[in-house]
Design an enzyme around this catalytic site. Structure first.
Site, PDB file in Angstrom:
ATOM      1  N   HIS A 161       9.440  20.073  23.503  1.00  0.00           N
ATOM      2  CA  HIS A 161       9.757  21.462  23.865  1.00  0.00           C
ATOM      3  C   HIS A 161      11.224  21.588  24.283  1.00  0.00           C
ATOM      4  O   HIS A 161      11.905  22.530  23.928  1.00  0.00           O
ATOM      5  CB  HIS A 161       8.850  21.940  24.995  1.00  0.00           C
ATOM      6  CG  HIS A 161       7.399  22.039  24.592  1.00  0.00           C
ATOM      7  ND1 HIS A 161       6.997  22.646  23.425  1.00  0.00           N
ATOM      8  CD2 HIS A 161       6.266  21.580  25.193  1.00  0.00           C
ATOM      9  CE1 HIS A 161       5.671  22.582  23.337  1.00  0.00           C
ATOM     10  NE2 HIS A 161       5.204  21.932  24.391  1.00  0.00           N
ATOM     11  N   LEU A 199      23.177  41.062  18.339  1.00  0.00           N
ATOM     12  CA  LEU A 199      21.828  40.620  17.967  1.00  0.00           C
ATOM     13  C   LEU A 199      20.792  40.991  19.037  1.00  0.00           C
ATOM     14  O   LEU A 199      21.022  40.774  20.227  1.00  0.00           O
ATOM     15  CB  LEU A 199      21.848  39.086  17.803  1.00  0.00           C
ATOM     16  CG  LEU A 199      20.498  38.413  17.570  1.00  0.00           C
ATOM     17  CD1 LEU A 199      19.982  38.698  16.168  1.00  0.00           C
ATOM     18  CD2 LEU A 199      20.593  36.903  17.783  1.00  0.00           C
ATOM     19  N   ILE A 233      -0.406  32.143  10.073  1.00  0.00           N
ATOM     20  CA  ILE A 233       0.327  33.140  10.869  1.00  0.00           C
ATOM     21  C   ILE A 233       0.123  32.928  12.366  1.00  0.00           C
ATOM     22  O   ILE A 233       0.952  33.332  13.171  1.00  0.00           O
ATOM     23  CB  ILE A 233      -0.104  34.566  10.449  1.00  0.00           C
ATOM     24  CG1 ILE A 233       0.370  34.849   9.017  1.00  0.00           C
ATOM     25  CG2 ILE A 233       0.467  35.611  11.371  1.00  0.00           C
ATOM     26  CD1 ILE A 233       0.102  36.265   8.551  1.00  0.00           C
ATOM     27  N   SER A 234      -1.000  32.313  12.751  1.00  0.00           N
ATOM     28  CA  SER A 234      -1.303  32.051  14.160  1.00  0.00           C
ATOM     29  C   SER A 234      -1.127  33.297  15.042  1.00  0.00           C
ATOM     30  O   SER A 234      -0.522  33.237  16.112  1.00  0.00           O
ATOM     31  CB  SER A 234      -0.450  30.892  14.692  1.00  0.00           C
ATOM     32  OG  SER A 234      -0.680  29.723  13.943  1.00  0.00           O
ATOM     33  N   ASP A 265       7.447  26.182  15.726  1.00  0.00           N
ATOM     34  CA  ASP A 265       6.314  25.260  15.852  1.00  0.00           C
ATOM     35  C   ASP A 265       6.717  23.807  15.566  1.00  0.00           C
ATOM     36  O   ASP A 265       7.673  23.553  14.843  1.00  0.00           O
ATOM     37  CB  ASP A 265       5.220  25.702  14.864  1.00  0.00           C
ATOM     38  CG  ASP A 265       3.895  25.037  15.167  1.00  0.00           C
ATOM     39  OD1 ASP A 265       3.672  24.634  16.327  1.00  0.00           O
ATOM     40  OD2 ASP A 265       3.075  24.907  14.240  1.00  0.00           O
ATOM     41  N   ARG A 308      -3.869  25.429  26.542  1.00  0.00           N
ATOM     42  CA  ARG A 308      -3.273  24.082  26.676  1.00  0.00           C
ATOM     43  C   ARG A 308      -3.373  23.595  28.123  1.00  0.00           C
ATOM     44  O   ARG A 308      -3.560  24.400  29.033  1.00  0.00           O
ATOM     45  CB  ARG A 308      -1.814  24.138  26.231  1.00  0.00           C
ATOM     46  CG  ARG A 308      -1.722  24.520  24.759  1.00  0.00           C
ATOM     47  CD  ARG A 308      -0.329  24.370  24.250  1.00  0.00           C
ATOM     48  NE  ARG A 308      -0.294  24.739  22.838  1.00  0.00           N
ATOM     49  CZ  ARG A 308       0.672  24.436  22.013  1.00  0.00           C
ATOM     50  NH1 ARG A 308       1.717  23.750  22.462  1.00  0.00           N
ATOM     51  NH2 ARG A 308       0.631  24.795  20.763  1.00  0.00           N
ATOM     52  N   GLY A 355       5.557  19.495  19.729  1.00  0.00           N
ATOM     53  CA  GLY A 355       4.695  18.427  20.236  1.00  0.00           C
ATOM     54  C   GLY A 355       4.657  17.250  19.268  1.00  0.00           C
ATOM     55  O   GLY A 355       4.833  16.090  19.663  1.00  0.00           O
ATOM     56  N   ARG A 356       4.433  17.555  17.985  1.00  0.00           N
ATOM     57  CA  ARG A 356       4.364  16.484  16.974  1.00  0.00           C
ATOM     58  C   ARG A 356       5.690  15.749  16.859  1.00  0.00           C
ATOM     59  O   ARG A 356       5.730  14.532  16.704  1.00  0.00           O
ATOM     60  CB  ARG A 356       3.956  17.081  15.606  1.00  0.00           C
ATOM     61  CG  ARG A 356       2.459  17.294  15.494  1.00  0.00           C
ATOM     62  CD  ARG A 356       2.117  18.193  14.344  1.00  0.00           C
ATOM     63  NE  ARG A 356       2.450  19.600  14.651  1.00  0.00           N
ATOM     64  CZ  ARG A 356       2.397  20.577  13.764  1.00  0.00           C
ATOM     65  NH1 ARG A 356       2.067  20.320  12.514  1.00  0.00           N
ATOM     66  NH2 ARG A 356       2.672  21.810  14.124  1.00  0.00           N
TER      67      ARG A 356
END
Ligand code: IPE
Ligand code: IPE
Ligand code: MG
Length: 262
Positions: A56, A150, A214-215, A39, A90, A42-43
């Site tokens: 992004h 992984l 947690i979104s 997250d 969005r 954008g900011r």
């Protein structure tokens, strides 16, 4: 230049250097499964007077370096929240930029990921993604399906509530078709009907960018996960931050509701 500015604006003081951290980490007690809410893109961009899309794009660089480090360390599963079921709200330009970025990431990185034995998987309602994104994912799954390193789990059009709803529907069908009894429903059966069936629950959840929520991510799986929250925006999140998070994780006492013998 951009790197320099990013470093200066980093709100989390990074004092230890990467090598010291690397040496301090106990390789025998690594988190098996790390989950990250990627997250703050954008900011990060808006603070630099740039369009969100560039945030992004910068976020993809962080993903690249974190996947590489997890792979080097021998972490088994890395689940990265890339697009939630709510992110469709969005503007459509941003959504389509994100979808294009996913395709670009997969197509550009696939050789390197494959060389490092990374196996790509995705969780979420992939069938609702645009066709070119589904095709890029299918190529990535095919190419890496036999890899044993992984497991990179991309959460795409993922929602924890949808995942639980899907599990309930599947289990209800089994009951309706007389394949199981109501008394067969237990935690293990539910676990086996989640998108993460067969994977261990995350040991460590990382959320950068200063929000404490947690979104709608991995609602069931995070029951006893250790949280590591940071003010650093995802595009500024680098190897050193992951090492700090792992080291912090190794200092925690996980009790799972019980008591630790002293
Ligand atoms: C995370 O960054 C990326 C996605 C949700 C796809 P954001 O786009 O949410 O960035 P902020 O939170 O607005 O800064
Ligand atoms: C969570 O971030 C989803 C992803 C990182 C993909 P959001 O930016 O969508 O979450 P909220 O809206 O701040 O809760
Ligand atoms: Mg956000």
């Amino acid at each position: 230049m951009l790197k320099k500015i990013t470093g200066l604006l980093n709100r989390q003081k990074v004092t230890e250097d990467e090598n010291t951290l690397l040496q301090s980490i106990d390789r025998n007690r690594l988190p098996k499964h790390i989950a990250i809410i990627m997250d703050g893109n954008g900011r990060w961009a808006l603070r630099r007077g740039m369009p969100r899309s560039l945030g992004h794009r910068a976020g993809v660089e962080s993903l690249r370096s974190i996947v590489e480090l997890c792979s080097e360390l021998g972490v088994k599963v890395l689940t990265c929240y890339a697009f939630s079921t709510e992110n469709w709200k969005r503007p459509k330009e941003e959504v389509s930029f994100l979808m294009d970025l996913l395709i670009e990431y997969l197509d550009k990185e696939i050789q390197e990921l494959h060389r490092n034995q990374v196996k790509i998987n995705a969780i979420g309602h992939l069938e609702e993604l645009p066709q070119p994104a589904r095709e890029a994912l299918a190529r990535a799954f095919r190419k890496t399906e036999n890899n044993s390193g992984l497991l990179l789990n991309l959460a795409l059009n993922y929602g924890g509530r949808t995942e639980l709803t899907d599990a309930v529907v599947k289990i209800a069908r089994l009951v309706k078709n007389n394949q199981i009894e109501v008394s067969d429903i237990n935690e293990n059966l539910i676990k086996e009907h989640l998108y993460t069936a067969g994977m261990p629950d995350p040991d460590l959840l990382i959320r950068p960018s200063g929000d404490f929520r947690i979104s709608n991510f991995l609602l069931w799986q995070l029951a006893y996960t250790e949280f590591w929250l940071s003010d650093v925006m995802w595009p500024d999140f680098k190897r050193i931050h992951l090492l700090q998070a792992i080291l912090d994780f190794q200092r925690r006492e996980r009790r799972f509701g019980g008591l630790i013998k002293k």
